[in-house]
Design an enzyme around this catalytic site. Structure first.
Site, PDB file in Angstrom:
ATOM      1  N   GLU A 249      37.519  41.592  16.209  1.00  0.00           N
ATOM      2  CA  GLU A 249      35.366  41.882  15.986  1.00  0.00           C
ATOM      3  C   GLU A 249      35.165  41.176  15.045  1.00  0.00           C
ATOM      4  O   GLU A 249      33.813  40.877  15.716  1.00  0.00           O
ATOM      5  CB  GLU A 249      35.530  42.914  17.183  1.00  0.00           C
ATOM      6  CG  GLU A 249      35.498  44.329  16.385  1.00  0.00           C
ATOM      7  CD  GLU A 249      35.726  44.988  16.047  1.00  0.00           C
ATOM      8  OE1 GLU A 249      36.829  44.931  15.734  1.00  0.00           O
ATOM      9  OE2 GLU A 249      35.700  46.517  15.224  1.00  0.00           O
ATOM     10  N   ASN A 250      35.041  40.457  14.426  1.00  0.00           N
ATOM     11  CA  ASN A 250      33.792  39.950  13.096  1.00  0.00           C
ATOM     12  C   ASN A 250      32.760  39.125  14.173  1.00  0.00           C
ATOM     13  O   ASN A 250      33.285  38.566  15.389  1.00  0.00           O
ATOM     14  CB  ASN A 250      34.545  39.097  12.261  1.00  0.00           C
ATOM     15  CG  ASN A 250      35.292  39.463  11.707  1.00  0.00           C
ATOM     16  OD1 ASN A 250      35.491  40.586  11.443  1.00  0.00           O
ATOM     17  ND2 ASN A 250      36.948  38.668  11.956  1.00  0.00           N
TER      18      ASN A 250
ATOM     19  N   GLU B 235      38.598  42.485  22.507  1.00  0.00           N
ATOM     20  CA  GLU B 235      37.320  42.024  21.075  1.00  0.00           C
ATOM     21  C   GLU B 235      36.106  41.487  21.317  1.00  0.00           C
ATOM     22  O   GLU B 235      34.818  41.929  20.863  1.00  0.00           O
ATOM     23  CB  GLU B 235      38.115  41.257  19.802  1.00  0.00           C
ATOM     24  CG  GLU B 235      39.533  41.070  19.769  1.00  0.00           C
ATOM     25  CD  GLU B 235      39.295  42.429  18.756  1.00  0.00           C
ATOM     26  OE1 GLU B 235      38.548  42.992  18.213  1.00  0.00           O
ATOM     27  OE2 GLU B 235      40.477  43.112  19.191  1.00  0.00           O
TER      28      GLU B 235
ATOM     29  N   ALA C 206      44.040  41.878  16.404  1.00  0.00           N
ATOM     30  CA  ALA C 206      42.391  41.047  16.409  1.00  0.00           C
ATOM     31  C   ALA C 206      41.547  42.061  15.370  1.00  0.00           C
ATOM     32  O   ALA C 206      41.762  43.147  15.242  1.00  0.00           O
ATOM     33  CB  ALA C 206      41.938  40.804  17.538  1.00  0.00           C
TER      34      ALA C 206
HETATM   35 ZN   LIG Z   1      38.614  47.218  18.762  1.00  0.00          ZN
END
Ligand SMILES: [Zn+2]
Length: 843
Positions: A261-262, A294, A259
């Protein structure tokens, strides 16, 4: 980048086209000119800059020309005359491709109602924003972003911030997103496609959505619920409100990592976000953890960002630790801090036992090189070190220190020392003294403990631990500050003793000199413990008195010491043979993992009998069916016990697995998710082509992401050379996404016969693999294929092959792989005679 100018505010307008897979863009960057500038340099890669203009105070500043420096992944705008210190505006027009590289602005394909569709999405960390728009692509070059997207009017456009206004013209609509806070380029994100979503609002009023491709939104309900509660948890824990007005999480069918984390728009691999009530415990706990990880970044990493990639561990170690904290808060019954040992601490100890490891903080001169350090050291060792510091300071002083740090550096960048300073202020303890060696030095120690003959006094020595077992004096110079947790039979509550020297005699609370004594009690320290033979035996004979964490630690340390040759593999097997009464899923899962290694090296029918005898009691207790209301962890354990029993040839288990498979084929709800992994594996391993074809069918048709992966992995479980070759062909076919190819390869290469076939394949098809596997996944192809070999000939073959086929960014993986092969070779030759003699008794 030349530091003469710095971006302050980007105005970016993008025109992505999902039929030609090209995008155009215009960009206006407000710059702060720090030194008089004759040229403006910025990052850009695999794009065309169509025009460039500069204005200063509204007046046009003549541009001499634009040139590309491909090696630096940069462009330079040359000016006719110097721009003075102050403000300037750079206007650019550019175009590029919506690529297939899982990096930059890329496309992802999915099926819906029998048709193929594409969506566009971004992955910018660490340095691929430069593929999508011209920028100063370094974490410390923070700026505000105003993003506008013009897309087909039936599509949805998403970005970090909510949409401020939307206008339609003909077939197109233009979405203007709110301006972002000051942030790094690697956290910018946008997606465009046909999406559906579920929505909720957090306790604090933050709008929170989970997006999926059409037909999948219901699989996002668990993540939606967990995510909303996690945001509230972190806002309270960090003592800082969630910084943005909304949070979206989206499942992307093609995704390289787990994943990303935007800020405000987190992207996920489908298996890391989507599951439902019927999913396995493993699948659900993965989703909960990744969501926690995230969301932890939204503060730690996004609000406060590391200055440069050298301190990547600060982001990743922290989010790994905090993700676990969030899951523990929501699901205390899952005992995730015990699981943390398996997932992170033991993993860190394993990788950091190699000479080819690296310190947590590592010099990264070029951003491209950071790819290889998104590894177990940054994530797992980083998280383990943070657990160690929290247990040394106490939970509340630690939290207070963190709050000081985040408030001090919010919307800015920070160094490791800044975190230590915050924690020092929060706790009143000088943290850098304790932590520096753990972060700046490679490796970790093994603490040797011996009885002195005087009751209550133990002699302690610390030395570097290496899996190869041959530490040289120059590798053994670090003295690690250790807070040694001690627990004894008469005083089981953990007491801490500071160890700041190579050797010491410590006092422990015992009432007699025949008591068991456990060091690293609670397993919060990142080191191994080697006991005298007498102390080791006493612990093995008193397993039921120890906590699950301590049992896991004792067993994992013993395994590592056997690897290094400090004890024999037989000593390890003798300890493990005492675990027949074990009931904890984490402890079993580590025993199974370690025995799998032992079995790869010393495979024999008598080894299988040893495992069968060890597991039969828990196997009998668990059976095939759960009791109503039983713990999810117990149900999950049942699955892995069945897989292990079947793997070592329990005929009744294999037969039952086949029956359950047949039932599953006609009724997909008949087999509980926790059993699927074991059943699929046993059926594929013991079946023929028909079963492999059935497995492929399940892989193709399943709508559950985790079940798909389980089926894919099982395709690789056959031991039949022809079916293994078929598996390799299938792996490279269009039916397997690039992001998933290594999953099948790892399974195919997990047996001796499979390993040889896969290695031949990799050698013969290396140039094809370089094309069909994205660059950041190539290291996995190398390690999964080769790291289990155990002869000097293979080590040489691997070394020779990769010295002729160099791939930038895989150097560290190759060194680690060769070191593993050499280590396997040494363990085998040192123990083979003794192990077979020991195992005879099980015949
Ligand atoms: Zn991370």
């Amino acid at each position: 980048m030349n530091p003469n100018v710095r971006p302050v505010h980007y105005n970016i307008h993008l025109y992505p086209d999902l039929t030609t897979f090209k995008f155009k863009g215009t960009e206006e960057v407000l710059l702060r000119v720090v030194e008089p500038a004759r040229a403006i340099e910025f990052n850009g890669l695999e794009m065309k800059v169509l025009s460039a203009a500069v204005t200063v105070g509204g007046a046009v500043w003549p541009v001499k020309g634009v040139s590309e420096n491909a090696e630096k992944e940069a462009f330079v705008v040359e000016l006719e005359k110097e721009v003075p210190v102050g403000e300037a505006v750079l206007k650019l027009e550019f175009e590029g491709e919506i690529n297939d590289k899982l990096a930059g602005f890329y496309r992802s394909r999915y099926e819906y109602n029998g048709q193929s569709y594409y969506l566009g999405t971004t992955q910018f960390e660490p340095c691929d924003a430069r593929r999508a728009f011209p920028c100063w692509d370094e974490p410390a070059c923070k700026a505000r972003f105003s993003i506008t997207m013009t897309v087909q009017k039936d599509l949805t456009a998403l970005s970090n911030m909510p949409i401020k206004s939307e206008t339609t013209e003909g077939d197109l609509k233009t979405c203007v997103f709110d301006v972002t806070p000051v942030m790094s380029t690697y956290l910018v994100a946008y997606c465009v496609g046909h999406f559906e979503y579920l929505e909720t609002t957090t306790e604090e009023g933050i709008k929170f959505r989970v997006y999926t491709v059409p037909g999948k939104k219901e699989l996002g309900r668990f993540a939606l619920d967990v995510g909303a509660k996690t945001i509230s948890f972190f806002a309270k824990y960090y003592g800082i409100e969630y910084p943005l007005p909304k949070q979206d999480m989206i499942a992307v069918p093609d995704f390289s990592f787990g994943a990303m984390e935007n800020w405000g728009l987190i992207t996920y691999r489908e298996t890391a976000l989507l599951c439902d009530e019927s999913s396995s415990f493993v699948a659900k706990s993965r989703v909960a953890y990744v969501v926690g990880h995230e969301l932890a970044h939204q503060w730690f990493g996004n609000l406060v960002t590391m200055e440069w990639w050298k301190e990547l561990w600060l982001n990743e170690g922290f989010a790994t630790f905090m993700g676990t904290k969030a899951v523990d808060h929501l699901f205390p019954q899952w005992q995730v801090w015990t699981k943390f040992l398996n997932d992170h601490v033991f993993r860190a100890l394993r990788v950091d036992a190699l000479r080819s490891s690296h310190p947590i903080e590592v010099d990264i001169s070029v951003a491209r090189k950071v790819d290889e350090i998104f590894d177990a050291i940054s994530y797992a060792k980083g998280a383990s070190v943070i657990l160690m510091i929290e247990s040394a300071l106490g939970e509340e002083p630690f939290r207070k220190g963190l709050n000081i740090y985040l408030n001090r550096f919010k919307y800015g960048n920070a160094h490791t020392e800044d975190l230590w300073q915050g924690l020092t202020e929060g706790s009143g303890k000088k943290v850098s003294n304790i932590m520096d060696p753990w972060v700046k030095k490679i490796g970790y120690p093994v603490v040797t403990v011996e009885e002195t003959g005087q009751p209550g006094k133990l002699k302690i020595t610390q030395n570097r631990y290496l899996a190869a077992g041959d530490v040289k004096p120059e590798e053994n110079e670090t003295i690690w500050p250790i807070l040694l947790g001690v627990s004894t039979q008469s005083h089981p509550d953990i007491k801490y003793v500071e160890l700041n020297t190579k050797e010491a005699v410590i006092d422990v609370d015992v009432s007699s000199n025949t008591e068991w004594i456990k060091l690293n009690a609670g397993q919060t320290g990142l080191y191994r413990v080697q006991y005298s033979a007498a102390l080791f035996k006493r612990l093995g004979d008193n397993l039921s008195a120890l906590s699950a964490r301590d049992r896991a630690g004792l067993q994992n340390d013993a395994f590592a010491l056997a690897i290094a040759g400090s004890i024999s593999v037989v000593d390890y097997l003798e300890l493990v043979s005492k675990f027949t009464e074990e009931t904890n899923d984490t402890v079993w899962s580590d025993i199974f993992a370690n025995l799998a290694v032992v079995r790869k090296l010393f495979d024999s029918p008598s080894m299988e009998k040893f495992v069968l005898k060890l597991v039969s009691k828990i196997g009998g207790e668990l059976g095939w069916s759960g009791k109503p209301g039983e713990d999810e962890s117990r149900s999950s354990l049942r699955g892995s016990v069945i897989a292990t029993l079947g793997a070592v040839g329990d005929v009744a288990v294999i037969e039952e697995a086949k029956k359950r498979w047949t039932a599953f084929l006609s009724d997909k709800n008949s087999l509980p998710a926790d059993l699927q992994s074991g059943v699929f594996y046993l059926v594929a391993k013991n079946g023929g082509e028909a079963e492999i074809n059935q497995m492929i069918e399940v892989y193709k048709t399943s709508t559950l992401p985790a079940q798909k992966v389980t089926a894919l992995r099982s395709i690789g479980s056959s031991r039949n050379p022809e079916l293994i070759k078929k598996g390799l062909e299938y792996m490279m076919s269009e039916e397997v996404r690039m992001q998933d190819r290594f999953i099948l390869l790892a399974a195919l290469a997990s047996s001796k016969v499979g390993r040889d076939i896969c290695w031949d394949y990799v050698k013969q098809n290396w140039s094809l693999l370089e094309v069909k596997i994205s660059h950041n996944l190539l290291p996995r192809i190398i390690s999964y294929t080769c790291e289990d070999f155990s002869t000097p000939e293979k080590a040489k073959e691997v070394e020779d092959f990769f010295s002729q086929h160099k791939v930038h960014g895989t150097e560290r993986t190759i060194a680690q792989t060769i070191e593993s092969i050499n280590s396997n070779t040494a363990i085998h030759s040192r123990n083979v005679a003794q192990v077979s003699k020991y195992l005879e008794q099980f015949n």
